[in-house]
Enzyme design. Structure first.
Site, PDB file in Angstrom:
ATOM      1  N   SER A   8       0.765  -1.072  -0.039  1.00  0.00           N
ATOM      2  CA  SER A   8      -0.072  -0.201  -0.002  1.00  0.00           C
ATOM      3  C   SER A   8       0.893   1.220  -0.021  1.00  0.00           C
ATOM      4  O   SER A   8       2.177   1.247   0.472  1.00  0.00           O
ATOM      5  CB  SER A   8      -0.864  -0.183   1.289  1.00  0.00           C
ATOM      6  OG  SER A   8      -1.415   1.321   1.609  1.00  0.00           O
ATOM      7  N   TYR A  67      -2.017  -0.855  10.662  1.00  0.00           N
ATOM      8  CA  TYR A  67      -2.153  -1.177   9.275  1.00  0.00           C
ATOM      9  C   TYR A  67      -0.743  -0.624   8.416  1.00  0.00           C
ATOM     10  O   TYR A  67      -0.232  -1.584   7.549  1.00  0.00           O
ATOM     11  CB  TYR A  67      -3.100  -0.460   8.600  1.00  0.00           C
ATOM     12  CG  TYR A  67      -3.555  -0.663   6.938  1.00  0.00           C
ATOM     13  CD1 TYR A  67      -4.231  -1.822   6.644  1.00  0.00           C
ATOM     14  CD2 TYR A  67      -3.186   0.283   6.137  1.00  0.00           C
ATOM     15  CE1 TYR A  67      -4.410  -2.124   5.255  1.00  0.00           C
ATOM     16  CE2 TYR A  67      -3.485  -0.111   4.674  1.00  0.00           C
ATOM     17  CZ  TYR A  67      -3.892  -0.966   4.546  1.00  0.00           C
ATOM     18  OH  TYR A  67      -4.355  -1.346   3.207  1.00  0.00           O
TER      19      TYR A  67
HETATM   20  N1  NAD Z   1      -8.840  -0.130  -0.493  1.00  0.00           N
HETATM   21  C1  NAD Z   1      -7.684   0.530  -0.721  1.00  0.00           C
HETATM   22  O1  NAD Z   1      -7.728   1.986  -0.829  1.00  0.00           O
HETATM   23  C2  NAD Z   1      -6.215   0.126  -0.579  1.00  0.00           C
HETATM   24  C3  NAD Z   1      -5.149   0.693  -0.567  1.00  0.00           C
HETATM   25  C4  NAD Z   1      -3.972   0.079  -0.754  1.00  0.00           C
HETATM   26  C5  NAD Z   1      -3.949  -1.144  -0.317  1.00  0.00           C
HETATM   27  N2  NAD Z   1      -4.970  -2.019  -0.342  1.00  0.00           N
HETATM   28  C6  NAD Z   1      -4.821  -3.561  -0.026  1.00  0.00           C
HETATM   29  O2  NAD Z   1      -5.485  -4.256  -1.214  1.00  0.00           O
HETATM   30  C7  NAD Z   1      -6.172  -5.407  -0.568  1.00  0.00           C
HETATM   31  C8  NAD Z   1      -7.599  -5.304  -0.998  1.00  0.00           C
HETATM   32  O3  NAD Z   1      -8.283  -4.246  -0.654  1.00  0.00           O
HETATM   33  P1  NAD Z   1      -9.737  -3.872  -0.763  1.00  0.00           P
HETATM   34  O4  NAD Z   1      -9.849  -2.408  -0.612  1.00  0.00           O
HETATM   35  O5  NAD Z   1     -10.408  -4.739  -1.812  1.00  0.00           O
HETATM   36  O6  NAD Z   1     -10.416  -4.562   0.555  1.00  0.00           O
HETATM   37  P2  NAD Z   1     -11.867  -5.070   0.737  1.00  0.00           P
HETATM   38  O7  NAD Z   1     -12.125  -5.013   2.424  1.00  0.00           O
HETATM   39  O8  NAD Z   1     -12.848  -4.505  -0.069  1.00  0.00           O
HETATM   40  O9  NAD Z   1     -11.806  -6.668   0.303  1.00  0.00           O
HETATM   41  C9  NAD Z   1     -10.992  -7.439   1.043  1.00  0.00           C
HETATM   42  C10 NAD Z   1     -11.420  -8.972   0.578  1.00  0.00           C
HETATM   43  O10 NAD Z   1     -10.362  -9.815   1.428  1.00  0.00           O
HETATM   44  C11 NAD Z   1     -11.212 -10.829   2.139  1.00  0.00           C
HETATM   45  N3  NAD Z   1     -10.448 -11.282   3.452  1.00  0.00           N
HETATM   46  C12 NAD Z   1     -10.383 -10.297   4.419  1.00  0.00           C
HETATM   47  N4  NAD Z   1      -9.516 -11.403   5.506  1.00  0.00           N
HETATM   48  C13 NAD Z   1      -9.528 -12.450   4.855  1.00  0.00           C
HETATM   49  C14 NAD Z   1      -8.981 -13.804   5.290  1.00  0.00           C
HETATM   50  N5  NAD Z   1      -8.373 -13.796   6.696  1.00  0.00           N
HETATM   51  N6  NAD Z   1      -8.890 -14.744   4.646  1.00  0.00           N
HETATM   52  C15 NAD Z   1      -9.427 -14.643   3.350  1.00  0.00           C
HETATM   53  N7  NAD Z   1     -10.041 -13.484   2.745  1.00  0.00           N
HETATM   54  C16 NAD Z   1      -9.716 -12.499   3.567  1.00  0.00           C
HETATM   55  C17 NAD Z   1     -12.613 -10.177   2.615  1.00  0.00           C
HETATM   56  O11 NAD Z   1     -13.422 -10.979   2.749  1.00  0.00           O
HETATM   57  C18 NAD Z   1     -12.792  -9.222   1.279  1.00  0.00           C
HETATM   58  O12 NAD Z   1     -13.295  -9.866   0.220  1.00  0.00           O
HETATM   59  C19 NAD Z   1      -5.906  -5.306   0.828  1.00  0.00           C
HETATM   60  O13 NAD Z   1      -4.616  -6.195   1.055  1.00  0.00           O
HETATM   61  C20 NAD Z   1      -5.804  -3.818   1.228  1.00  0.00           C
HETATM   62  O14 NAD Z   1      -4.929  -3.650   2.458  1.00  0.00           O
HETATM   63  C21 NAD Z   1      -6.268  -1.414  -0.295  1.00  0.00           C
END
Ligand code: NAD
Length: 273
Positions: free
Chosen positions: A156, A169
């Protein structure tokens, strides 16, 4: 010569098998759909509580003409991650790439002084341990199959710059970069590349949680925190899962074959390295 050319053509025809964790929604879903359009077959992994959404994404991938299978696993449980990789190989006839995308925001809004042992354990188990189990399971499979492979994980902007009210985080996403670098050095000689993607402010359910959490601490109303962060983006708009997926597509494809150990920012211009 003719046989070699035929073999090469056959190789080209064979779809890459990619496993994506956290694939039921958000960035994971975006990655799945993009990779399906690229011609990959997909094993889509998420928690049992996401059954309906996961089935929906499996269907979307199949509608795009690719093979797809869903698998329920909690990435915090090492055996379940290994079982997911076995399932991908068995159902899709190969195994080429893992995308360790699953992650949680924890309790956004809390400062470091509020963090309890349970909070620390919960977020590290998903964002760090989960990525490590994914690295292990994928590498073990590539080695057993005697083939090259790619490991790709979600870091991230918070993995490059630590953000207030997102301290734990941020720590987990810095750790993903460390795992990526160490794994790249350890696995490079075996033909396995390891990279990470570092998105910015992506409009997903996770950001809704962050917006609400930080709002509780600062008094900001719904979407105000999200919009305030978006104002700092040079390209002037929030990020969407498709923006992240386009870069993951490059990491999965052959044009990134000579790249390893990197955690590249794809954030519309927020954090500069
Ligand atoms: N949204 C953002 O702005 C952003 C920015 C930088 C990085 N990220 C990273 O990108 C990735 C996806 O983020 P997102 O925004 O799509 O999040 P989100 O919460 O919309 O989706 C995350 C998915 O991961 C699944 N998940 C959570 N815990 C789990 C576990 N223990 N086992 C299996 N599945 C699990 C959830 O059920 C969900 O479907 C994450 O690693 C997040 O940290 C997101």
């Amino acid at each position: 010569m003719a046989t070699k050319a035929k073999e090469k053509a056959k190789d080209k025809e064979k779809a890459k098998v990619v496993l994506v964790t956290g694939a039921a929604r958000g960035i994971g879903r975006g990655i799945a759909l993009r990779l399906a359009k690229d011609g990959c077959d997909l094993c889509l992994v998420d928690l049992p509580s996401m059954k309906k959404q996961l089935e929906g994404v499996v269907k979307e991938v199949k509608d795009l003409g690719r093979n797809a299978t869903g698998f329920h696993a909690d990435v915090t449980v090492r055996d379940q991650v290994f079982a997911a990789v076995d399932h991908a190989e068995k159902e899709l006839g190969g195994f080429d790439v893992i995308v360790n995308n699953a992650g949680i925001a924890g309790k956004p809004g809390d400062g470091l002084l509020d963090a309890t042992p349970k909070d620390v354990e919960t977020i590290f188990k998903v964002n760090v341990n989960g990525v490590l189990w994914g690295i292990q399971a994928a590498a073990e499979k590539f080695l057993a199959r005697g083939q090259k492979g790619k490991i790709i994980s979600a870091s991230s902007i918070a993995g490059h710059d630590a953000f207030p009210q997102l301290g734990l985080y941020s720590a987990t996403k810095f750790a993903v970069r460390a795992l990526t670098q160490a794994a790249a050095r350890e696995l490079g000689p075996k033909g396995i590349t390891v990279n990470a993607y570092c998105p910015g402010i992506v409009d997903t359910d996770m950001w809704e949680l962050i917006d609400a959490g930080i709002g509780r601490t600062t008094g900001a109303k719904k979407r105000e925190t999200f919009e305030a962060y978006c104002k700092t983006i040079a390209l002037g708009r929030p990020q969407y899962p498709e923006d992240v997926a386009a870069y993951v597509s490059f990491l999965v494809g052959p044009d990134s074959d000579y790249m390893t150990g990197q955690a590249v920012l794809i954030d519309g211009g927020m954090v500069y390295r």
